[in-house]
Design an enzyme around this catalytic site. Structure first.
Site, PDB file in Angstrom:
ATOM      1  N   LEU A  10       0.789  -1.304  -0.009  1.00  0.00           N
ATOM      2  CA  LEU A  10       0.013  -0.037   0.016  1.00  0.00           C
ATOM      3  C   LEU A  10       0.855   1.322   0.033  1.00  0.00           C
ATOM      4  O   LEU A  10       0.899   2.291   0.963  1.00  0.00           O
ATOM      5  CB  LEU A  10      -0.988   0.111   1.339  1.00  0.00           C
ATOM      6  CG  LEU A  10      -1.915  -0.943   1.113  1.00  0.00           C
ATOM      7  CD1 LEU A  10      -2.829  -1.030   2.426  1.00  0.00           C
ATOM      8  CD2 LEU A  10      -3.055  -0.695  -0.147  1.00  0.00           C
ATOM      9  N   SER A 128       2.036   1.719 -15.898  1.00  0.00           N
ATOM     10  CA  SER A 128       2.718   3.126 -15.970  1.00  0.00           C
ATOM     11  C   SER A 128       1.360   4.514 -16.055  1.00  0.00           C
ATOM     12  O   SER A 128       0.133   4.189 -16.396  1.00  0.00           O
ATOM     13  CB  SER A 128       3.120   3.271 -17.500  1.00  0.00           C
ATOM     14  OG  SER A 128       3.717   4.535 -17.777  1.00  0.00           O
ATOM     15  N   LYS A 183       7.271  -2.982 -20.752  1.00  0.00           N
ATOM     16  CA  LYS A 183       7.457  -1.748 -19.805  1.00  0.00           C
ATOM     17  C   LYS A 183       8.715  -1.168 -19.673  1.00  0.00           C
ATOM     18  O   LYS A 183       8.950   0.043 -19.592  1.00  0.00           O
ATOM     19  CB  LYS A 183       7.045  -2.084 -18.624  1.00  0.00           C
ATOM     20  CG  LYS A 183       6.832  -1.132 -17.336  1.00  0.00           C
ATOM     21  CD  LYS A 183       6.240   0.052 -17.717  1.00  0.00           C
ATOM     22  CE  LYS A 183       5.865   0.982 -16.572  1.00  0.00           C
ATOM     23  NZ  LYS A 183       6.844   1.737 -15.694  1.00  0.00           N
ATOM     24  N   HIS A 186       9.072   1.043 -22.638  1.00  0.00           N
ATOM     25  CA  HIS A 186       8.525   2.151 -22.415  1.00  0.00           C
ATOM     26  C   HIS A 186       9.482   3.269 -21.805  1.00  0.00           C
ATOM     27  O   HIS A 186       9.382   4.492 -21.929  1.00  0.00           O
ATOM     28  CB  HIS A 186       7.232   1.746 -21.712  1.00  0.00           C
ATOM     29  CG  HIS A 186       6.433   2.771 -20.828  1.00  0.00           C
ATOM     30  ND1 HIS A 186       6.882   3.380 -19.908  1.00  0.00           N
ATOM     31  CD2 HIS A 186       5.354   3.799 -21.464  1.00  0.00           C
ATOM     32  CE1 HIS A 186       6.040   4.742 -19.418  1.00  0.00           C
ATOM     33  NE2 HIS A 186       5.104   4.606 -20.567  1.00  0.00           N
ATOM     34  N   ASN A 187       9.892   2.617 -20.548  1.00  0.00           N
ATOM     35  CA  ASN A 187      10.670   3.571 -19.625  1.00  0.00           C
ATOM     36  C   ASN A 187      11.798   4.166 -20.072  1.00  0.00           C
ATOM     37  O   ASN A 187      12.223   5.143 -20.072  1.00  0.00           O
ATOM     38  CB  ASN A 187      10.875   2.788 -18.293  1.00  0.00           C
ATOM     39  CG  ASN A 187       9.738   2.676 -17.355  1.00  0.00           C
ATOM     40  OD1 ASN A 187       8.625   2.769 -17.763  1.00  0.00           O
ATOM     41  ND2 ASN A 187      10.061   2.339 -16.044  1.00  0.00           N
ATOM     42  N   GLU A 190      10.797   6.704 -22.354  1.00  0.00           N
ATOM     43  CA  GLU A 190      10.475   7.968 -21.410  1.00  0.00           C
ATOM     44  C   GLU A 190      11.785   8.825 -21.044  1.00  0.00           C
ATOM     45  O   GLU A 190      11.732   9.980 -20.940  1.00  0.00           O
ATOM     46  CB  GLU A 190       9.865   7.394 -20.329  1.00  0.00           C
ATOM     47  CG  GLU A 190       9.218   8.238 -18.935  1.00  0.00           C
ATOM     48  CD  GLU A 190       8.961   7.453 -17.903  1.00  0.00           C
ATOM     49  OE1 GLU A 190       9.506   7.901 -16.531  1.00  0.00           O
ATOM     50  OE2 GLU A 190       8.167   6.772 -17.899  1.00  0.00           O
ATOM     51  N   ARG A 446      40.650  -5.155 -37.553  1.00  0.00           N
ATOM     52  CA  ARG A 446      40.502  -6.165 -36.703  1.00  0.00           C
ATOM     53  C   ARG A 446      41.213  -7.397 -37.319  1.00  0.00           C
ATOM     54  O   ARG A 446      41.703  -8.021 -36.559  1.00  0.00           O
ATOM     55  CB  ARG A 446      38.952  -6.545 -36.802  1.00  0.00           C
ATOM     56  CG  ARG A 446      38.113  -5.522 -35.599  1.00  0.00           C
ATOM     57  CD  ARG A 446      36.557  -6.024 -35.825  1.00  0.00           C
ATOM     58  NE  ARG A 446      36.622  -7.071 -34.861  1.00  0.00           N
ATOM     59  CZ  ARG A 446      35.917  -8.232 -35.202  1.00  0.00           C
ATOM     60  NH1 ARG A 446      35.648  -8.584 -36.586  1.00  0.00           N
ATOM     61  NH2 ARG A 446      35.701  -9.286 -34.414  1.00  0.00           N
TER      62      ARG A 446
END
Length: 483
Positions: A10, A128, A183, A186-187, A190, A446
């Site tokens: 909570l 979100s 998510k 998404h972040n 953001e 290389r």
């Protein structure tokens, strides 16, 4: 009465999700490790509502209708594992555990496999929208045990944000860690959006000498056009907000940015999958650089830069350039994010619907914007779209905005203003449109020092060659592989 769903944790997000669920007609049982929070919640915001309090995991389980659905809203990491372990003895096979925190998708994949092996169903869901979204309608990105979706769908789609036609910003993403991976991306986007806006703000402040009220007015104007979005909207409000003495509050906030890890995880995933997530990576590093405040204060007195001078150009025209540059760079940020999701989908066998994901981000979440409607249209029109920049709409936007973008980046370089996200986005755009990059020289280097071989333009792909560059290196070559 048996509750429709239980929620553990909570804190801000948990409390508001409970109130959202109850407000949509669902009964909710709540539990928190510090049980006084349960009592305080039931006596305060939860008073008189269809919310049942529990003071133990056992009591919580006893209050739930079968199959039990328990949503965990605790700190990512060990706390999630500990909470699951406390719940399991009181759950039955077929019951559903939902992790709604910002968990690492690899942890979610592990938890899904472990719990499914024991007969339980597990969902890792991105959530979100922050405090406001949790209460009034978040964007939800659930993935995991597919059998759980029919049980949680009525609740999730009821509490989710809705777009203009009433469609919920929530749909099933895919198996195991797909929801949390989406998510995470998404972040990451953001992070990119926020950094781009901050760079534009610094250009306005330090190059154009604009006041916070003037900047707020520009963001307000942008928010009524193509750049209409939650982050542009709140930037408008932040710049206009005054402290108790009447001065802009934003000028009194210390310039050191925090982060909780999802942007970093996106960068790590991109490195693992070989996806050039350059803009989002620079956004993460920009936060790291901002945190080095003491070092920057010292360096500002030692390191030389361009001689300060007043901006002598057409301010109105340059502000138009800034808006175009911000839009173009945003296209790159989303293009890179969707590429990362596509690569993960290949790796893990996820059937990601990119149009659906864009819809999920249209409302409720932090990166919500009108821009996402165009992304949905692009992927709905072409399911095999390789790169968002190649969609006709965005290709035209980039073509129209590239001259403005270059003028902005040139002005930053000439005046010594850091703009890593704007720079890297433009470099990615130019890299993508360059048919022949200088990697031929890199492959020669290389092969010269490590006999790593190279392919030739006049030979079929997949055929590798080694050259004895010095005349005394021999003909033995290293095996070819890519990490």
């Amino acid at each position: 009465m048996k509750a429709d769903i239980g929620l553990v944790g909570l804190a801000v997000m948990g409390e508001n999700l409970v109130l959202n669920m109850e407000g949509k007609g669902f009964s909710v049982a709540v539990y928190n490790r510090t049980t006084s929070k349960v009592d305080d919640f039931l006596a305060g915001r939860g008073a008189g509502k269809k919310i049942l309090g529990a003071h133990s995991s056992a009591e919580l389980a006893s209050l739930l209708a079968s199959p039990r659905k328990v949503m965990i809203m605790v700190k990512a990491g060990q706390a999630v594992d500990d909470t699951i372990a406390q719940l399991l003895p009181y759950l039955d096979k077929g019951d559903i555990i939902i992790d709604g925190g910002n968990s690492n998708y690899e942890d979610t994949r592990r938890r899904a496999a472990e719990l499914e092996a024991k007969g339980f169903l597990f969902v890792g869901s991105g959530v979100s929208g922050g405090e406001e979204g949790a209460l009034n309608g978040p964007s939800l990105m659930p993935g995991g045990s597919a059998a759980a979706w029919k049980h949680i769908r009525p609740i999730f789609q009821a509490i989710a944000a809705k777009v203009e036609d009433g469609s919920p910003c929530c749909d099933w993403v895919g198996s195991d860690g797909a929801g949390h991976f989406v998510k995470m991306v998404h972040n990451g986007i953001e992070y990119g959006d926020m950094q781009l806006i901050c760079e534009v703000y610094q250009i306005m402040r330090d190059r154009l000498g604009m006041s916070e009220d003037e900047m707020s007015a520009v963001f307000a104007q942008w928010n009524s056009g193509d750049l209409d979005s939650y982050l542009v909207e709140i930037t408008r409000d932040i710049l206009a907000y005054k402290d108790q003495d009447g001065s802009p509050l934003v000028t009194k906030i210390l310039d050191t940015a925090g982060q909780k890890g999802t942007g970093k995880w996106a960068g790590i995933a991109a490195l693992n999958f070989g996806v050039p997530l350059t803009l989002i990576g620079e956004s993460v590093f920009a936060r790291c650089l901002s945190a080095a405040k003491a070092e920057r204060v010292i360096a500002s007195k030692i390191l030389a830069g361009p001689k300060a001078s007043a901006f002598t150009g057409d301010k109105k025209a340059f502000l138009k350039d800034l808006g175009a540059a911000l839009y173009a760079a945003k296209v790159v940020s989303y293009a890179q994010g969707f590429l990362l999701m596509a690569e993960a989908a290949k790796e893990y066998g996820w059937s990601l619907d990119f149009g659906s994901i864009a819809l999920m981000w249209r409302g409720g979440c932090i990166i919500r914007s009108v821009f996402l409607g165009k992304i949905k249209e692009a992927f709905d029109k072409d399911k095999t779209l390789a790169n968002l920049m190649l969609a006709p709409f965005f290709a035209e936007k980039l073509a129209a905005g590239q001259a403005s973008w270059r003028r902005v980046v040139s002005e930053c370089a000439a005046s010594g203003i850091p703009a890593p996200a704007l720079y890297s986005a433009l470099s990615y755009y130019d890299g993508m449109r360059t048919e022949r990059l200088p990697a031929n020289l890199l492959q020669a280097q290389r092969d010269y020092f490590g006999a790593h071989t190279y392919e030739r333009v006049d030979q079929p792909r997949g055929k590798f060659f080694h050259t004895n560059w010095t005349g005394h290196g021999g003909t033995t070559s290293a095996s070819t592989y890519t990490v």
